[in-house]
Design a protein around this motif. Structure first.
Motif, PDB file in Angstrom:
ATOM      1  N   HIS A 165     -62.290 -39.739   9.544  1.00  0.00           N
ATOM      2  CA  HIS A 165     -61.152 -40.236   8.763  1.00  0.00           C
ATOM      3  C   HIS A 165     -60.329 -39.135   8.098  1.00  0.00           C
ATOM      4  O   HIS A 165     -59.108 -39.164   8.138  1.00  0.00           O
ATOM      5  CB  HIS A 165     -61.624 -41.256   7.732  1.00  0.00           C
ATOM      6  CG  HIS A 165     -62.234 -42.442   8.383  1.00  0.00           C
ATOM      7  ND1 HIS A 165     -61.499 -43.331   9.112  1.00  0.00           N
ATOM      8  CD2 HIS A 165     -63.523 -42.846   8.481  1.00  0.00           C
ATOM      9  CE1 HIS A 165     -62.302 -44.260   9.616  1.00  0.00           C
ATOM     10  NE2 HIS A 165     -63.539 -43.981   9.247  1.00  0.00           N
ATOM     11  N   GLU A 183     -69.584 -43.732   5.363  1.00  0.00           N
ATOM     12  CA  GLU A 183     -70.298 -43.106   6.464  1.00  0.00           C
ATOM     13  C   GLU A 183     -71.453 -42.234   6.029  1.00  0.00           C
ATOM     14  O   GLU A 183     -72.549 -42.330   6.538  1.00  0.00           O
ATOM     15  CB  GLU A 183     -69.324 -42.295   7.314  1.00  0.00           C
ATOM     16  CG  GLU A 183     -68.663 -43.163   8.340  1.00  0.00           C
ATOM     17  CD  GLU A 183     -67.473 -42.481   8.951  1.00  0.00           C
ATOM     18  OE1 GLU A 183     -67.649 -41.709   9.878  1.00  0.00           O
ATOM     19  OE2 GLU A 183     -66.362 -42.742   8.470  1.00  0.00           O
ATOM     20  N   ASP A 205     -63.377 -49.702   6.734  1.00  0.00           N
ATOM     21  CA  ASP A 205     -64.458 -48.834   7.225  1.00  0.00           C
ATOM     22  C   ASP A 205     -65.841 -49.256   6.736  1.00  0.00           C
ATOM     23  O   ASP A 205     -66.855 -48.691   7.151  1.00  0.00           O
ATOM     24  CB  ASP A 205     -64.180 -47.386   6.830  1.00  0.00           C
ATOM     25  CG  ASP A 205     -64.779 -46.408   7.822  1.00  0.00           C
ATOM     26  OD1 ASP A 205     -64.690 -46.694   9.030  1.00  0.00           O
ATOM     27  OD2 ASP A 205     -65.336 -45.385   7.406  1.00  0.00           O
ATOM     28  N   HIS A 229     -69.096 -49.750   8.954  1.00  0.00           N
ATOM     29  CA  HIS A 229     -70.257 -48.878   9.217  1.00  0.00           C
ATOM     30  C   HIS A 229     -71.541 -49.470   8.630  1.00  0.00           C
ATOM     31  O   HIS A 229     -72.633 -49.198   9.117  1.00  0.00           O
ATOM     32  CB  HIS A 229     -70.042 -47.492   8.614  1.00  0.00           C
ATOM     33  CG  HIS A 229     -69.028 -46.672   9.334  1.00  0.00           C
ATOM     34  ND1 HIS A 229     -69.190 -46.257  10.626  1.00  0.00           N
ATOM     35  CD2 HIS A 229     -67.818 -46.202   8.925  1.00  0.00           C
ATOM     36  CE1 HIS A 229     -68.123 -45.546  10.986  1.00  0.00           C
ATOM     37  NE2 HIS A 229     -67.278 -45.518   9.985  1.00  0.00           N
ATOM     38  N   ARG A 259     -61.698 -48.520  16.708  1.00  0.00           N
ATOM     39  CA  ARG A 259     -63.163 -48.520  16.679  1.00  0.00           C
ATOM     40  C   ARG A 259     -63.658 -48.621  18.117  1.00  0.00           C
ATOM     41  O   ARG A 259     -62.919 -48.986  19.017  1.00  0.00           O
ATOM     42  CB  ARG A 259     -63.714 -49.682  15.838  1.00  0.00           C
ATOM     43  CG  ARG A 259     -63.275 -49.645  14.397  1.00  0.00           C
ATOM     44  CD  ARG A 259     -64.102 -50.517  13.478  1.00  0.00           C
ATOM     45  NE  ARG A 259     -65.207 -49.793  12.873  1.00  0.00           N
ATOM     46  CZ  ARG A 259     -65.096 -48.973  11.821  1.00  0.00           C
ATOM     47  NH1 ARG A 259     -63.924 -48.766  11.254  1.00  0.00           N
ATOM     48  NH2 ARG A 259     -66.145 -48.358  11.334  1.00  0.00           N
ATOM     49  N   HIS A 316     -67.093 -45.518  15.223  1.00  0.00           N
ATOM     50  CA  HIS A 316     -66.026 -44.885  16.010  1.00  0.00           C
ATOM     51  C   HIS A 316     -66.531 -43.507  16.366  1.00  0.00           C
ATOM     52  O   HIS A 316     -66.008 -42.500  15.935  1.00  0.00           O
ATOM     53  CB  HIS A 316     -64.728 -44.813  15.205  1.00  0.00           C
ATOM     54  CG  HIS A 316     -64.906 -44.398  13.779  1.00  0.00           C
ATOM     55  ND1 HIS A 316     -65.037 -43.090  13.396  1.00  0.00           N
ATOM     56  CD2 HIS A 316     -65.016 -45.132  12.652  1.00  0.00           C
ATOM     57  CE1 HIS A 316     -65.196 -43.040  12.085  1.00  0.00           C
ATOM     58  NE2 HIS A 316     -65.195 -44.253  11.603  1.00  0.00           N
TER      59      HIS A 316
HETATM   60 ZN   LIG Z   1     -65.459 -44.664   9.563  1.00  0.00          ZN
END
Ligand SMILES: [Zn+2]
Length: 387
Positions: free
Chosen positions: A102, A200, A267, A270, A315, A329
């Motif tokens: 990102h 993440e 996001d 994840h 993704r 991703h």
């Molecule tokens: Zn991500």
């Protein structure tokens, strides 16, 4: 996408995605197919160069088409489909050929060069950012370019370390979560849902100093008392809502000509919770409309602002076992690289869809053409359909 044959080449896969986006947009939103040769000068809208403003929203975290533009996904983006797309020029194929992290992908969008900096380090982009070109070429003050970013990891996004630029020529970066953390005492935990730094690597969240500066930012720039800010934050359900709240505050107080907002709620995918991922998409959809409405209702922005909405990347597809469906991703497959972009504002043709492949690196040269600066080191090309 369930209909994608397993043996299709990456090129075929991305073309298939583009066709399905186009077909959907034409049937659901009634868009017409644009001609690649048709130029519509922004100047035709009669906005003098000095008054032009641009708002860039990254539709952050990346979403697959099955939860967005594919027929089964459209219920998650009602505001894009019904309100924004009909007013926009839509590009079905914006390819990201860079690193799918990102921070580094957002830095690439902001420099017009595929950056190769470590996604998980507190490093500035290596090439000049759009903010530096804008401020240096047009001699704009620091108050005229701002970034509102989702996590501490984005704190260097506003300014490169390029020797011909950098050095105080970048954008001011505001990190709403950091602002909130700075404004609360250690014992308060009501805001935990807003403060998670990224989805993440829980291990990576650079510690930022400067609480004093942050609080001064809050009070002197945003004209917001710490108590009012905290009270309002408590009513918000997500970090992106907090970002939009701060962005709107910036618009009201400073009316920056170049405002960049990085959304990131999606996001949460994840974490593996599909319902939270869908919730993130629906919220981002709503917040994009709210930003457009804020532009239309602000005399500093209405009638002279071009708004860009685009993801940093997509993704992984279901077809790739390494991607775990909607979750990640990390495979770099065609679907995670083939994104889209919509552009709205004066002089932009409404209800038009373009299939021609553009790249993530084309954004900065396009912004240069609209605002009148020269991004001399950017690798992309201005998008002719917008000029
Ligand atoms: Zn991500």
């Amino acid at each position: 996408m369930k209909t994608v044959p397993k043996l299709a080449s990456p090129h075929e896969l991305s073309l298939q995605l583009v066709r399905s986006r186009r077909d959907f947009l034409r049937s659901a939103a009634g868009l017409t197919l644009g001609s690649a040769l048709l130029h519509t000068p922004l100047v035709r809208a009669g906005v003098p160069a000095k008054k032009r403003k641009v708002v860039v929203i990254t539709f952050g975290g990346g979403a697959r088409d099955q939860e967005t533009f594919a027929p089964e996904g459209q219920e998650n983006i009602p505001n894009l489909v019904r309100e924004l797309i009909p007013q926009s020029t839509f590009f079905t194929q914006v390819v990201n050929r860079g690193i799918l992290g990102h921070y580094v992908a957002t830095a690439s969008l902001a420099t017009g060069v595929y950056e190769t900096i470590n996604n998980f380090a507190s490093l500035p982009p290596e090439h000049p950012t759009v903010f530096e070109y804008f401020r240096k070429d047009l001699k704009r003050p620091s108050t005229d370019a701002w970034v509102v970013a989702p996590s501490n990891g984005f704190n260097r996004i506003g300014e490169s370390n390029h020797r011909a630029y950098g050095g105080g020529l970048g954008a001011s970066v505001i990190l709403p979560k950091h602002l909130l953390a700075a404004s609360m005492s250690a014992r308060e935990t009501d805001y935990e849902h807003l403060l998670r730094d990224n989805y993440e690597t829980p291990l990576y969240a650079p510690a930022l100093g400067g609480n004093e500066f942050q609080l001064r930012q809050l009070e002197s720039i945003l004209r917001l008392s710490v108590d009012d800010f905290k009270a309002h934050a408590l009513t918000l359900s997500s970090p992106d809502e907090l970002s939009v709240y701060i962005a709107r505050r910036l618009m009201r107080q400073l009316a920056p000509s170049l405002l960049w907002i990085t959304m990131h709620d999606i996001d949460i995918a994840h974490a593996g919770a599909y319902s939270l991922y869908i919730e993130g998409i629906r919220r981002t959809d709503r917040l994009c409309l709210e930003m457009w409405q804020a532009i239309q209702s602000d005399p500093e922005y209405a009638g002279n602002t071009t708004m860009f909405i685009l993801p940093d990347f997509g993704r992984d597809s279901d077809e790739d076992s390494g991607g775990n469906g909607f979750q990640h991703h990390r495979t770099g497959d065609a679907l995670s690289r083939t994104t889209w972009m919509m552009v709205l504002g004066p002089g932009i043709r409404e209800g038009v869809v373009h299939d021609r492949a553009t790249q993530s690196t084309d954004l900065v040269p396009t912004l240069g053409a609209i605002l009148g600066f020269s991004p001399s080191l950017a690798q992309g090309q201005p998008i002719a359909e917008l000029l």
